[in-house]
Design a protein around this motif. Structure first.
Motif, PDB file in Angstrom:
ATOM      1  N   LEU A 179      25.767  83.211  21.292  1.00 16.73           N
ATOM      2  CA  LEU A 179      24.523  83.986  21.181  1.00 16.73           C
ATOM      3  C   LEU A 179      24.193  84.461  22.580  1.00 16.73           C
ATOM      4  CD1 LEU A 179      21.839  81.999  19.107  1.00 16.73           C
ATOM      5  CD2 LEU A 179      23.310  83.860  18.327  1.00 16.73           C
ATOM      6  N   GLY A 180      23.794  85.745  22.738  1.00 17.70           N
ATOM      7  CA  GLY A 180      23.736  86.258  24.100  1.00 17.70           C
ATOM      8  C   GLY A 180      25.130  86.033  24.659  1.00 17.70           C
ATOM      9  N   PHE A 181      25.236  85.578  25.901  1.00 16.61           N
ATOM     10  CA  PHE A 181      26.556  85.166  26.401  1.00 16.61           C
ATOM     11  C   PHE A 181      26.584  83.657  26.618  1.00 16.61           C
ATOM     12  CE2 PHE A 181      27.957  89.567  27.940  1.00 16.61           C
ATOM     13  CZ  PHE A 181      28.889  89.685  26.931  1.00 16.61           C
ATOM     14  N   ASN A 182      25.875  82.935  25.747  1.00 17.66           N
ATOM     15  CA  ASN A 182      25.928  81.467  25.785  1.00 17.66           C
ATOM     16  C   ASN A 182      27.175  81.038  25.027  1.00 17.66           C
ATOM     17  OD1 ASN A 182      23.178  80.598  26.991  1.00 17.66           O
ATOM     18  ND2 ASN A 182      22.705  82.249  25.537  1.00 17.66           N
ATOM     19  N   GLU A 183      28.205  80.770  25.790  1.00 21.20           N
ATOM     20  CA  GLU A 183      29.490  80.424  25.182  1.00 21.20           C
ATOM     21  C   GLU A 183      29.455  78.996  24.629  1.00 21.20           C
ATOM     22  OE1 GLU A 183      31.412  82.702  24.570  1.00 21.20           O
ATOM     23  OE2 GLU A 183      32.194  83.841  26.262  1.00 21.20           O
ATOM     24  N   PRO A 201      20.343  82.794  41.049  1.00 23.73           N
ATOM     25  CA  PRO A 201      19.406  81.794  40.498  1.00 23.73           C
ATOM     26  C   PRO A 201      17.946  82.233  40.613  1.00 23.73           C
ATOM     27  CG  PRO A 201      21.093  80.719  41.805  1.00 23.73           C
ATOM     28  CD  PRO A 201      21.257  82.197  42.035  1.00 23.73           C
ATOM     29  N   ALA A 202      17.561  82.802  41.778  1.00 24.82           N
ATOM     30  CA  ALA A 202      16.169  83.244  41.945  1.00 24.82           C
ATOM     31  C   ALA A 202      15.876  84.396  40.992  1.00 24.82           C
ATOM     32  CB  ALA A 202      15.924  83.686  43.395  1.00 24.82           C
ATOM     33  N   TYR A 203      16.850  85.287  40.824  1.00 26.48           N
ATOM     34  CA  TYR A 203      16.660  86.414  39.912  1.00 26.48           C
ATOM     35  C   TYR A 203      16.446  85.907  38.470  1.00 26.48           C
ATOM     36  CZ  TYR A 203      17.188  90.523  37.191  1.00 26.48           C
ATOM     37  OH  TYR A 203      16.934  91.513  36.276  1.00 26.48           O
ATOM     38  N   CYS A 204      17.248  84.919  38.078  1.00 24.47           N
ATOM     39  CA  CYS A 204      17.151  84.390  36.706  1.00 24.47           C
ATOM     40  C   CYS A 204      15.791  83.722  36.478  1.00 24.47           C
ATOM     41  CB  CYS A 204      18.285  83.398  36.436  1.00 24.47           C
ATOM     42  SG  CYS A 204      19.887  84.216  36.398  1.00 24.47           S
ATOM     43  N   ASP A 205      15.308  82.999  37.495  1.00 26.51           N
ATOM     44  CA  ASP A 205      13.972  82.389  37.372  1.00 26.51           C
ATOM     45  C   ASP A 205      12.915  83.479  37.194  1.00 26.51           C
ATOM     46  OD1 ASP A 205      15.104  79.926  37.653  1.00 26.51           O
ATOM     47  OD2 ASP A 205      14.460  79.611  39.738  1.00 26.51           O
ATOM     48  N   ALA A 206      13.070  84.572  37.953  1.00 26.40           N
ATOM     49  CA  ALA A 206      12.089  85.667  37.864  1.00 26.40           C
ATOM     50  C   ALA A 206      12.159  86.339  36.483  1.00 26.40           C
ATOM     51  CB  ALA A 206      12.347  86.688  38.976  1.00 26.40           C
ATOM     52  N   TYR A 207      13.358  86.418  35.918  1.00 28.27           N
ATOM     53  CA  TYR A 207      13.507  87.025  34.579  1.00 28.27           C
ATOM     54  C   TYR A 207      12.775  86.177  33.538  1.00 28.27           C
ATOM     55  CZ  TYR A 207      15.925  90.082  31.215  1.00 28.27           C
ATOM     56  OH  TYR A 207      16.217  91.026  30.252  1.00 28.27           O
ATOM     57  N   GLU A 208      12.947  84.856  33.649  1.00 25.44           N
ATOM     58  CA  GLU A 208      12.230  83.942  32.751  1.00 25.44           C
ATOM     59  C   GLU A 208      10.718  84.118  32.902  1.00 25.44           C
ATOM     60  OE1 GLU A 208      13.005  81.273  30.584  1.00 25.44           O
ATOM     61  OE2 GLU A 208      15.118  81.844  30.564  1.00 25.44           O
ATOM     62  N   SER A 266      19.325  75.563  27.480  1.00 27.06           N
ATOM     63  CA  SER A 266      19.568  76.386  28.686  1.00 27.06           C
ATOM     64  C   SER A 266      18.581  77.538  28.816  1.00 27.06           C
ATOM     65  CB  SER A 266      21.005  76.930  28.644  1.00 27.06           C
ATOM     66  OG  SER A 266      21.272  77.549  27.403  1.00 27.06           O
ATOM     67  N   ARG A 267      18.358  77.942  30.078  1.00 22.07           N
ATOM     68  CA  ARG A 267      17.494  79.088  30.394  1.00 22.07           C
ATOM     69  C   ARG A 267      18.367  80.211  30.971  1.00 22.07           C
ATOM     70  NH1 ARG A 267      13.033  77.413  27.758  1.00 22.07           N
ATOM     71  NH2 ARG A 267      12.334  79.497  28.393  1.00 22.07           N
ATOM     72  N   THR A 268      17.735  81.315  31.334  1.00 24.33           N
ATOM     73  CA  THR A 268      18.479  82.446  31.908  1.00 24.33           C
ATOM     74  C   THR A 268      19.253  81.977  33.143  1.00 24.33           C
ATOM     75  OG1 THR A 268      16.765  83.953  31.116  1.00 24.33           O
ATOM     76  CG2 THR A 268      18.240  84.780  32.833  1.00 24.33           C
ATOM     77  N   GLY A 288      19.094  82.049  28.227  1.00 26.69           N
ATOM     78  CA  GLY A 288      19.633  80.785  27.715  1.00 26.69           C
ATOM     79  C   GLY A 288      19.308  80.583  26.238  1.00 26.69           C
ATOM     80  N   LEU A 289      19.930  79.564  25.667  1.00 25.54           N
ATOM     81  CA  LEU A 289      19.620  79.241  24.262  1.00 25.54           C
ATOM     82  C   LEU A 289      18.186  78.751  24.132  1.00 25.54           C
ATOM     83  CD1 LEU A 289      23.010  77.559  23.335  1.00 25.54           C
ATOM     84  CD2 LEU A 289      22.158  79.790  22.542  1.00 25.54           C
ATOM     85  N   GLY A 290      17.714  78.030  25.150  1.00 31.16           N
ATOM     86  CA  GLY A 290      16.317  77.578  25.143  1.00 31.16           C
ATOM     87  C   GLY A 290      15.357  78.756  25.234  1.00 31.16           C
ATOM     88  N   THR A 291      15.771  79.812  25.923  1.00 30.13           N
ATOM     89  CA  THR A 291      14.947  81.030  26.025  1.00 30.13           C
ATOM     90  C   THR A 291      14.908  81.720  24.660  1.00 30.13           C
ATOM     91  OG1 THR A 291      16.057  81.283  28.180  1.00 30.13           O
ATOM     92  CG2 THR A 291      14.561  83.039  27.501  1.00 30.13           C
ATOM     93  N   ILE A 292      16.079  81.867  24.061  1.00 30.90           N
ATOM     94  CA  ILE A 292      16.191  82.602  22.792  1.00 30.90           C
ATOM     95  C   ILE A 292      15.386  81.915  21.682  1.00 30.90           C
ATOM     96  CG2 ILE A 292      17.832  83.224  20.956  1.00 30.90           C
ATOM     97  CD1 ILE A 292      19.928  83.651  23.251  1.00 30.90           C
ATOM     98  N   ILE A 293      15.497  80.589  21.624  1.00 34.85           N
ATOM     99  CA  ILE A 293      14.874  79.856  20.517  1.00 34.85           C
ATOM    100  C   ILE A 293      13.350  79.899  20.595  1.00 34.85           C
ATOM    101  CG2 ILE A 293      14.792  77.542  21.539  1.00 34.85           C
ATOM    102  CD1 ILE A 293      16.182  78.184  18.059  1.00 34.85           C
ATOM    103  N   GLU A 294      12.808  80.232  21.777  1.00 36.05           N
ATOM    104  CA  GLU A 294      11.343  80.339  21.909  1.00 36.05           C
ATOM    105  C   GLU A 294      10.794  81.652  21.362  1.00 36.05           C
ATOM    106  OE1 GLU A 294      10.343  79.544  26.009  1.00 36.05           O
ATOM    107  OE2 GLU A 294      10.833  77.422  25.781  1.00 36.05           O
ATOM    108  N   SER A 295      11.663  82.606  21.023  1.00 30.67           N
ATOM    109  CA  SER A 295      11.189  83.869  20.438  1.00 30.67           C
ATOM    110  C   SER A 295      10.480  83.548  19.126  1.00 30.67           C
ATOM    111  CB  SER A 295      12.361  84.800  20.138  1.00 30.67           C
ATOM    112  OG  SER A 295      13.154  84.939  21.283  1.00 30.67           O
TER     113      SER A 295
END
Ligand code: F6R
Length: 261
Positions: free
Chosen positions: A139-143, A110-117, A150-152, A183-190
């Motif tokens: 999309l990505g691995f968002n099943e 979880p901490a790693y994913c927050d840092a990736y975001e 969702s976020r990373t 996450g899908l929320g991450t992807i859609i912000e591109s």
């Protein structure tokens, strides 16, 4: 959504490469979001060719990959670190320190994913995100069922995806169950999304993504909300679309001022 249908995956990948190159010409310090799998291989090969033959310069580019298997060492033959090195990074000049791929060996996920975001945010956000599509619409691995916001984070793969990806795991090795994925929320912000899908096995997922309702059951359908999403298909992947002829007509009859390739 702009749907571009070309006869073959090779032709669609050339268009995708020209779009990426244009993004890099407009902004040499572009932040690119990258995907793995079979789909973007021709795109990466064409970008590598543009780099060696035409001097397409990646020296100011920053990259963030979508996903990685949990538990795989970067040197594992089926890891996405290894995939990216072999198929792309070894052939272009992106500085190592600007390449980001989720760490499948992170101890505090979880901490790693927050840092990736945070790293994506600190880089200024993703300018252009390259995406493939799972046969189940991921999309990505968002099943299917993933939150559209969702976020990373960690995700559990479906059996269908594990079976689809078993071809990358030789010698009877198990496909991991768990992954880290944007996450899908991450992807859609591109700022721009380029979804590529090729082959008959993707036709149903493409139709649900492009022409179905927006639903967490088909994560790709979230792209219907994106203001700058282009979907690049070969004829087989487009074969279940009801408006295919319309999309083709639109692409072939763009006003000259709108042609961006
Ligand atoms: C991988 C990824 C996945 C793949 C999808 C299609 O980084 O993001 O969503 O794009 O599973 O895989 P292929 O291209 O192998 O059919």
């Amino acid at each position: 959504m702009e749907v571009i249908i070309l006869p073959t995956a090779e032709e669609a990948s050339q268009v995708a490469a020209r779009l990426v190159a244009r993004q890099m010409r407009e902004k040499p310090a572009s932040v690119l979001g990258l995907a793995t799998g079979s789909t973007p291989c021709n795109l990466y090969a064409e970008l590598a060719r543009m780099h060696s033959a035409k001097g397409l310069d990646f020296s100011n580019v920053t990259t963030f990959n979508l996903d990685e298997y949990i538990g795989l060492d970067p040197a594992h033959p089926a890891s996405y670190h290894r995939f990216m090195d072999e198929n792309f990074f070894a052939h272009v000049n992106i500085p190592r320190e600007r390449i980001h791929i989720p760490d499948g060996l992170a101890r505090d996920v979880p901490a790693y994913c927050d840092a990736y975001e945070k790293a994506i945010h600190d880089a200024g956000g993703i300018d252009l995100q390259i995406l493939g599509l799972g046969s189940d619409g991921h999309l990505g691995f968002n099943e299917p069922g993933s939150s559209l916001a969702s976020r990373t984070r960690i995700k559990t793969l479906t059996e269908r995806t594990r079976n689809d990806n078993a071809r990358f795991f030789t010698g009877g090795q198990e496909v991991p169950h768990h992954v880290i994925t944007m996450g899908l929320g991450t992807i859609i912000e591109s700022r721009m999304c380029l979804l590529l899908a090729f082959g008959k096995a993707k036709a149903q997922a493409v139709a649900a993504t492009v022409e179905g309702p927006v639903t967490a059951s088909v994560p790709g359908s979230l792209l219907q909300f994106h203001p700058r999403a282009k979907v690049l298909l070969d004829a087989e992947a487009a074969s279940s679309l009801t408006r295919a002829e319309y999309y083709k007509w639109v692409y072939q009859n763009k006003p000259t001022w709108q042609i961006d390739l």
